[in-house]
Design a protein around this motif. Structure first.
Motif, PDB file in Angstrom:
ATOM      1  N   ILE A 128       0.840  -1.203   0.000  1.00  0.00           N
ATOM      2  CA  ILE A 128       0.000   0.000   0.000  1.00  0.00           C
ATOM      3  C   ILE A 128       0.871   1.248   0.000  1.00  0.00           C
ATOM      4  N   LEU A 129       1.893   1.277   0.874  1.00  0.00           N
ATOM      5  CA  LEU A 129       2.757   2.451   0.972  1.00  0.00           C
ATOM      6  C   LEU A 129       3.539   2.672  -0.324  1.00  0.00           C
ATOM      7  N   GLU A 130       4.007   1.591  -0.923  1.00  0.00           N
ATOM      8  CA  GLU A 130       4.739   1.728  -2.186  1.00  0.00           C
ATOM      9  C   GLU A 130       3.837   2.256  -3.290  1.00  0.00           C
ATOM     10  N   ARG A 131       2.607   1.831  -3.299  1.00  0.00           N
ATOM     11  CA  ARG A 131       1.663   2.329  -4.303  1.00  0.00           C
ATOM     12  C   ARG A 131       1.378   3.812  -4.090  1.00  0.00           C
ATOM     13  N   LEU A 132       1.172   4.190  -2.847  1.00  0.00           N
ATOM     14  CA  LEU A 132       0.941   5.601  -2.547  1.00  0.00           C
ATOM     15  C   LEU A 132       2.157   6.449  -2.917  1.00  0.00           C
ATOM     16  N   GLN A 133       3.337   5.884  -2.704  1.00  0.00           N
ATOM     17  CA  GLN A 133       4.571   6.597  -3.055  1.00  0.00           C
ATOM     18  C   GLN A 133       4.673   6.776  -4.569  1.00  0.00           C
ATOM     19  N   ARG A 134       4.373   5.712  -5.313  1.00  0.00           N
ATOM     20  CA  ARG A 134       4.423   5.804  -6.781  1.00  0.00           C
ATOM     21  C   ARG A 134       3.432   6.835  -7.309  1.00  0.00           C
ATOM     22  N   GLU A 135       2.286   6.918  -6.657  1.00  0.00           N
ATOM     23  CA  GLU A 135       1.255   7.863  -7.095  1.00  0.00           C
ATOM     24  C   GLU A 135       1.536   9.286  -6.630  1.00  0.00           C
ATOM     25  N   GLY A 136       2.575   9.459  -5.812  1.00  0.00           N
ATOM     26  CA  GLY A 136       2.974  10.792  -5.368  1.00  0.00           C
ATOM     27  C   GLY A 136       2.076  11.416  -4.330  1.00  0.00           C
ATOM     28  N   ILE A 137       1.349  10.606  -3.570  1.00  0.00           N
ATOM     29  CA  ILE A 137       0.398  11.172  -2.602  1.00  0.00           C
ATOM     30  C   ILE A 137       0.721  10.764  -1.171  1.00  0.00           C
ATOM     31  N   LEU A 138       1.795   9.992  -0.974  1.00  0.00           N
ATOM     32  CA  LEU A 138       2.070   9.428   0.346  1.00  0.00           C
ATOM     33  C   LEU A 138       2.193  10.506   1.419  1.00  0.00           C
ATOM     34  N   GLU A 139       2.880  11.585   1.136  1.00  0.00           N
ATOM     35  CA  GLU A 139       3.178  12.589   2.166  1.00  0.00           C
ATOM     36  C   GLU A 139       2.384  13.883   1.985  1.00  0.00           C
ATOM     37  N   MET A 140       1.346  13.864   1.163  1.00  0.00           N
ATOM     38  CA  MET A 140       0.599  15.096   0.914  1.00  0.00           C
ATOM     39  C   MET A 140      -0.029  15.650   2.189  1.00  0.00           C
ATOM     40  N   ASN A 141      -0.698  14.804   2.960  1.00  0.00           N
ATOM     41  CA  ASN A 141      -1.341  15.298   4.180  1.00  0.00           C
ATOM     42  C   ASN A 141      -0.313  15.635   5.253  1.00  0.00           C
ATOM     43  N   ARG A 142       0.787  14.898   5.269  1.00  0.00           N
ATOM     44  CA  ARG A 142       1.819  15.147   6.279  1.00  0.00           C
ATOM     45  C   ARG A 142       2.490  16.494   6.070  1.00  0.00           C
ATOM     46  N   ARG A 143       2.442  17.015   4.842  1.00  0.00           N
ATOM     47  CA  ARG A 143       3.081  18.310   4.559  1.00  0.00           C
ATOM     48  C   ARG A 143       2.174  19.492   4.896  1.00  0.00           C
ATOM     49  N   LEU A 144       0.905  19.249   5.157  1.00  0.00           N
ATOM     50  CA  LEU A 144      -0.008  20.354   5.459  1.00  0.00           C
ATOM     51  C   LEU A 144       0.353  21.000   6.799  1.00  0.00           C
ATOM     52  N   GLU A 145       0.221  22.324   6.841  1.00  0.00           N
ATOM     53  CA  GLU A 145       0.506  23.076   8.065  1.00  0.00           C
ATOM     54  C   GLU A 145      -0.781  23.328   8.845  1.00  0.00           C
ATOM     55  N   TRP A 146      -0.708  23.123  10.146  1.00  0.00           N
ATOM     56  CA  TRP A 146      -1.838  23.462  11.007  1.00  0.00           C
ATOM     57  C   TRP A 146      -1.874  24.974  11.207  1.00  0.00           C
ATOM     58  N   CYS A 147      -3.061  25.506  11.432  1.00  0.00           N
ATOM     59  CA  CYS A 147      -3.152  26.914  11.799  1.00  0.00           C
ATOM     60  C   CYS A 147      -2.591  27.079  13.214  1.00  0.00           C
ATOM     61  N   GLU A 148      -2.324  28.315  13.599  1.00  0.00           N
ATOM     62  CA  GLU A 148      -1.669  28.561  14.883  1.00  0.00           C
ATOM     63  C   GLU A 148      -2.455  27.949  16.043  1.00  0.00           C
ATOM     64  N   VAL A 149      -3.756  28.146  16.050  1.00  0.00           N
ATOM     65  CA  VAL A 149      -4.591  27.600  17.130  1.00  0.00           C
ATOM     66  C   VAL A 149      -5.784  26.896  16.496  1.00  0.00           C
ATOM     67  N   PRO A 150      -5.700  25.576  16.267  1.00  0.00           N
ATOM     68  CA  PRO A 150      -6.842  24.850  15.676  1.00  0.00           C
ATOM     69  C   PRO A 150      -7.941  24.639  16.710  1.00  0.00           C
ATOM     70  N   LEU A 151      -9.035  25.341  16.541  1.00  0.00           N
ATOM     71  CA  LEU A 151     -10.150  25.260  17.488  1.00  0.00           C
ATOM     72  C   LEU A 151     -11.391  24.611  16.878  1.00  0.00           C
ATOM     73  N   ARG A 152     -11.445  24.512  15.539  1.00  0.00           N
ATOM     74  CA  ARG A 152     -12.618  23.953  14.860  1.00  0.00           C
ATOM     75  C   ARG A 152     -12.235  22.564  14.348  1.00  0.00           C
ATOM     76  N   ILE A 153     -12.725  21.542  15.026  1.00  0.00           N
ATOM     77  CA  ILE A 153     -12.268  20.183  14.770  1.00  0.00           C
ATOM     78  C   ILE A 153     -13.430  19.291  14.335  1.00  0.00           C
ATOM     79  N   ALA A 154     -13.282  18.658  13.171  1.00  0.00           N
ATOM     80  CA  ALA A 154     -14.231  17.645  12.705  1.00  0.00           C
ATOM     81  C   ALA A 154     -13.763  16.294  13.232  1.00  0.00           C
ATOM     82  N   VAL A 155     -14.661  15.572  13.883  1.00  0.00           N
ATOM     83  CA  VAL A 155     -14.294  14.307  14.539  1.00  0.00           C
ATOM     84  C   VAL A 155     -14.966  13.147  13.814  1.00  0.00           C
ATOM     85  N   ILE A 156     -14.171  12.155  13.450  1.00  0.00           N
ATOM     86  CA  ILE A 156     -14.701  10.920  12.868  1.00  0.00           C
ATOM     87  C   ILE A 156     -14.549   9.820  13.909  1.00  0.00           C
ATOM     88  N   SER A 157     -15.685   9.283  14.365  1.00  0.00           N
ATOM     89  CA  SER A 157     -15.670   8.232  15.381  1.00  0.00           C
ATOM     90  C   SER A 157     -17.055   7.600  15.411  1.00  0.00           C
TER      91      SER A 157
END
Length: 432
Positions: A128-157
């Motif tokens: 799975i990780l190798e496929r995501l790496q080949r598709e160039g999307i493996l680290e897309m979310n990891r590169r996103l920056e959080w805002c200074e104070v994240p107060l509005r949170i969507a929860v999946i549970s």
């Protein structure tokens, strides 16, 4: 019919005798677990073999691990893999074929090779990780920056889950009284429906992404074997490409899934996710407090300096006017002295030049006056020579009638009084 028939028991006994041979005893078998359940200390399951491409079932057998063996095998397997016996796991087990007259054939499992299961899980995760790496999307979310104070949170549970309750309680009862806003987007957090329901929740959040600072996917407690549902390519790809940063807290500290490699952040528990968000706000508050303290210190220092300067001015105030006047008088005297010196230096030459100019003017005036006097004398002499008196002295006379000179006798009427002016005296006569 004269043929002797067998009872079902007798047939099953014959089958059992035929099965109990060395080739069916204590053999290593690879299969996929299904319908795993523990009852009375024993573990019952189905062992499946599926087609590698279509997923169709090629073979199926019932398996059992008796309690005296299961208590040991389950602990060893969990310690080695971090997983419990659960549907969906691929295993390598040592089994013996057994035929029970009532329950039919089953495979009695006496040992399991955890390395095979670990290898399969790791292989699937690696693919799975190798496929995501080949598709160039493996680290897309990891590169996103959080805002200074994240107060509005969507929860999946899952609604009502203990982990979700712990998260909300921790978040809304934070000591700093940070004002968080959350909304639950429900999903199934165990079983085959887990990936599809989480993806559906992500899609709902994406439609209103401007309303949220980030997403938290949490799952509290539960069996570690339930984590197999999270080893899914589609779910990992959706999280990797999600436009908001995602926190994953779906296991314990030692539990790892493919989602931990693609999410922006991994925490061990739902409470840890809340603590991270609170800490983010606390850091911002501490920064504001530090800035406020710095501003207060600067302002206090400035005011203290101004007060000190004011005190000096107050001390100088009684004598300052007199000192200032004396200083200005001294400067005025200096200016006057300088002015006198400058005046003397500038005026003396000008006075000398003025005296010279006056003398020059007087001399020139005398010359001009003499010249003008001589001319006047000449004009006077010319005037005297041309005057009527001079003409009269040469023997001429002037005849006037009515005060007007007469040059024509016809102009004088008879009986008119005629005055004749001579050089000496006047003769009055009347025309006849």
């Amino acid at each position: 019919m004269n043929e002797q028939s067998l009872t079902l028991l007798q047939l099953n006994q014959r089958i059992a005798a035929l099965m109990t041979v060395p080739d069916t005893q204590n053999v290593w078998v690879t299969a996929e677990l299904s319908d795993v359940s523990a009852r009375g200390g024993h573990c019952y399951m189905e062992l499946l073999q599926k087609h590698p491409e279509t997923g169709a079932t090629l073979a199926k057998a019932r398996g059992v691990i008796w309690a005296n063996v299961y208590s040991r095998l389950s602990v060893d397997f969990f310690n080695a893999t971090g997983q419990r016996f659960a549907s969906g796991l691929k295993v390598m087990v040592r089994a013996s074929a057994s035929m029970h007259p009532v329950y039919g054939m089953s495979l009695v499992i006496t040992a399991i090779n955890p390395e095979y299961t670990m290898g399969d899980l790791l292989r699937r995760r690696r693919e799975i990780l190798e496929r995501l790496q080949r598709e160039g999307i493996l680290e897309m979310n990891r590169r996103l920056e959080w805002c200074e104070v994240p107060l509005r949170i969507a929860v999946i549970s899952a609604r009502g889950a203990a982990g979700y309750g712990d998260f909300i309680n921790q978040l809304y009862n934070n000591p700093s009284r940070l004002n968080f806003k959350t909304q639950l987007f429900e999903a199934v957090m165990q079983g085959d429906r887990t990936p599809s329901t989480i993806i559906a929740a992500l899609n709902k959040i994406a439609m209103q992404q401007d309303e949220w600072d980030g997403v938290v996917i949490i799952r509290g407690g539960g069996a570690t074997s339930d984590l197999v549902a999270f080893e899914d390519y589609e779910l990992a790809a959706n999280i990797a490409q999600f436009p908001l940063p995602v926190i994953v807290g779906i296991g314990h500290e030692r539990d790892i899934t493919v989602l931990d490699y693609v999410a922006n952040m991994r925490v061990k528990t739902p409470t840890a996710a809340a603590e991270w968000l609170i800490n983010r706000g606390d850091v911002a508050l501490e920064y504001l407090r530090s800035m406020g303290a710095s501003i207060l210190q600067v302002v206090s220092d400035r005011i203290a300096g101004c007060n000190e300067q004011l005190s000096r001015y107050e001390a100088l105030l009684p004598t300052a006017p007199l000192t200032a006047v004396e200083r200005e008088l001294a400067r005025l005297r200096g200016d006057m002295l300088s002015l006198a010196q400058i005046g003397a230096r500038r005026i003396t030459p000008e006075l000398a030049r003025l005296d010279h100019t006056i003398k020059s003017i007087a001399s020139a005036l005398d010359v001009v006056l003499r010249r003008r006097g001589d001319r006047l004398n000449s004009l006077q002499e010319m005037l005297n020579a041309l005057s009527p008196e001079a003409t009269l002295r040469r023997g001429y006379s002037i005849t006037r009638v009515g005060g007007k000179a007469v040059t024509d006798a016809s102009q004088v009427p008879s009986g008119a009084k005629i005055e004749t002016t001579l050089a000496n005296g006047t003769i009055v006569s009347v025309k006849q």
